[in-house]
Design a protein around this motif. Structure first.
Motif, short mmCIF file in Angstrom:
data_model
loop_
_atom_site.label_atom_id
_atom_site.label_comp_id
_atom_site.label_asym_id
_atom_site.label_seq_id
_atom_site.Cartn_x
_atom_site.Cartn_y
_atom_site.Cartn_z
N ASP A 165 0.83 -1.21 0.00
CA ASP A 165 0.00 0.00 0.00
C ASP A 165 0.86 1.26 0.00
N PHE A 166 1.86 1.29 0.87
CA PHE A 166 2.76 2.44 1.02
C PHE A 166 4.16 1.92 1.31
N TYR A 167 5.16 2.71 0.96
CA TYR A 167 6.52 2.36 1.35
C TYR A 167 7.33 3.62 1.56
N ASN A 168 8.42 3.49 2.30
CA ASN A 168 9.32 4.61 2.54
C ASN A 168 10.74 4.06 2.63
N LEU A 169 11.60 4.58 1.80
CA LEU A 169 13.00 4.16 1.74
C LEU A 169 13.86 5.16 2.50
N HIS A 170 14.70 4.65 3.41
CA HIS A 170 15.64 5.52 4.11
C HIS A 170 16.98 4.80 4.20
N GLY A 171 17.97 5.33 3.49
CA GLY A 171 19.28 4.68 3.51
C GLY A 171 19.19 3.27 2.96
N ASN A 172 19.51 2.30 3.82
CA ASN A 172 19.54 0.91 3.37
C ASN A 172 18.35 0.10 3.85
N VAL A 173 17.29 0.76 4.31
CA VAL A 173 16.10 0.03 4.75
C VAL A 173 14.85 0.59 4.10
N ILE A 174 13.85 -0.28 3.98
CA ILE A 174 12.55 0.11 3.44
C ILE A 174 11.47 -0.35 4.40
N PHE A 175 10.58 0.55 4.74
CA PHE A 175 9.38 0.21 5.50
C PHE A 175 8.20 0.21 4.53
N TYR A 176 7.33 -0.82 4.64
CA TYR A 176 6.17 -0.83 3.77
C TYR A 176 4.98 -1.46 4.48
N MET A 222 -3.33 8.25 16.64
CA MET A 222 -2.15 7.92 17.41
C MET A 222 -0.99 7.61 16.47
N VAL A 223 0.23 7.97 16.90
CA VAL A 223 1.42 7.70 16.11
C VAL A 223 2.29 6.70 16.87
N TYR A 224 2.92 5.81 16.12
CA TYR A 224 3.85 4.84 16.69
C TYR A 224 5.23 5.07 16.08
N ARG A 225 6.25 4.50 16.72
CA ARG A 225 7.60 4.64 16.19
C ARG A 225 8.40 3.39 16.50
N THR A 226 9.46 3.21 15.73
CA THR A 226 10.45 2.17 15.97
C THR A 226 11.78 2.68 15.47
N PRO A 227 12.90 2.22 16.02
CA PRO A 227 14.18 2.63 15.46
C PRO A 227 14.25 2.31 13.97
N THR A 228 14.79 3.24 13.19
CA THR A 228 14.87 3.04 11.74
C THR A 228 15.77 1.87 11.41
N THR A 229 16.86 1.73 12.12
CA THR A 229 17.76 0.58 11.95
C THR A 229 17.94 -0.09 13.30
N GLY A 230 18.50 -1.31 13.28
CA GLY A 230 18.72 -2.03 14.53
C GLY A 230 17.47 -2.77 14.97
N SER A 231 17.42 -3.11 16.24
CA SER A 231 16.30 -3.90 16.78
C SER A 231 15.00 -3.12 16.72
N ILE A 232 13.93 -3.82 16.36
CA ILE A 232 12.61 -3.21 16.30
C ILE A 232 12.03 -3.11 17.72
N ARG A 233 11.64 -1.91 18.10
CA ARG A 233 11.01 -1.65 19.40
C ARG A 233 9.92 -0.60 19.16
N VAL A 234 8.68 -1.01 19.20
CA VAL A 234 7.57 -0.12 18.89
C VAL A 234 7.00 0.48 20.17
#
Length: 344
Positions: free
Chosen positions: A259-270, A317-329
């Protein structure tokens, strides 16, 4: 002094006053020059309504817990400050200024509150000198050098491309009635997937304001990084791919419907579109290392160097996780605390 002389004197005074007023207006509209290679925000963020914008070591963002008011913080979410009571989206930064779209005011009166219900605004990096550049309704905008390109919406022409030279006159100029996504800027040009006639890759030349066909793919939402074109594959259920323009090779990054994606450096969230198991996912830029970020339906993905932010589809509401490294929401508690302090 006879009547004729008086009339001439009055005319001279009026001309001088008019000229002075025009000069003051012109000077007040001018700002410091913006470098020609400026890109106001990333393509992925602007597709997510530009709610976060990282610039010169700071992150400017729309605080959902405070009616979307404009805030600033360090990338690690420390030293958070409220800049304006106005709601902000499609945030762009360039030179010594921020540019953003305000859809509605938060009400109230006094310093810092704006009366206009919508429009394109400019302020300095401290939130001062707030200026309305246009009262247009826009569905997207991006700063490319000193030109602000935006989708102008009205009930007659619907969506048309306009531009504004933000460092001088601020004059609004109609560009084209073609549907051009104002998100991806590369080498000072706008890259977009065709909509009205085909889904090929085009570049809109910002010097000549004319299109150039780049690649006859079948794509949506391109993001250009060097020789790579990241895109959603319209022909194959909107899976995520990248095309190497130098080698003329297509790589499939995921077979998920996206549906959506966002590329930052060497990672992609979708966001994975799956009726039984929708989820926000993270992969490496080459498609490897798929990880589950959060189950459910999310949108408005915005990335920064430290955190990636995303919004629940049916929650304010907004959520977040580190862009790189271990996922912690988590739910971005610093922004909630700052909003509560601002209303005390």
């Amino acid at each position: 002094m006879n009547q004729k002389a008086k009339t001439i004197l009055v005319i001279v005074i009026l001309v001088l006053l008019l000229g002075t007023g025009m000069t003051v207006s012109y000077i007040s509209n001018r700002i410091s020059p913006i470098p020609s290679d400026t890109i106001g925000n990333s393509a992925g963020n602007l597709r997510g309504k530009g709610l976060f914008c990282e610039y010169n070591g700071k992150v400017y963002f729309s605080n959902v817990y405070d009616h979307g008011a404009l805030y600033v913080m360090n990338p690690d979410c420390s030293d958070m400050k409220k800049l304006s009571n106005t709601s902000a989206s499609y945030i762009n930064a360039g030179g010594k200024n921020l540019f953003f779209y305000m859809q509605s005011s938060t009400g109230g009166s006094g310093l810092g509150y704006l009366r206009s219900l919508n429009g394109i605004y400019r302020c300095d990096l401290k939130g001062n000198k707030v200026t309305c550049l246009s009262d247009a309704i826009t569905t997207g905008m991006v700063l490319a050098g000193e030109q602000l390109y935006y989708q102008h919406y009205d009930n007659h022409n619907f969506s048309t491309l306009h531009k504004m030279h933000v460092a001088s006159s601020g004059e609004d100029t109609f560009v084209t009635d073609d549907l051009i996504e104002t998100a991806c800027v590369y080498n000072s040009n706008l890259y977009y997937g065709g909509i009205t006639k085909d889904h090929y890759l085009y570049a809109w030349n910002t010097q000549t304001d004319s299109p150039e066909l780049i690649w006859q793919g079948n794509l949506a939402h391109p993001t250009i990084v060097g020789s790579y074109v990241y895109y959603m594959d319209v022909s194959n259920d909107y899976r995520l791919c990248r095309y190497d323009r130098n080698l003329d090779i297509i790589e499939v990054l995921t077979h998920d419907r996206v549906d959506f994606y966002n590329l930052h450096g060497n990672v992609i969230f979708y966001q994975k579109n799956d009726s039984k198991a929708p989820a926000l996912m993270r992969i490496n830029a080459d498609g490897s290392g798929a990880e589950l970020v959060a189950e459910g339906v999310y949108n408005r993905i915005n990335t920064t160097s430290t955190y990636t932010y995303f919004y629940a589809y049916d929650e304010d509401m907004v959520y977040r996780t580190p862009t790189t490294g271990s996922i912690r929401v988590d739910s971005f508690p610093e922004a909630l605390n700052a909003a509560l302090e601002a209303t005390d």
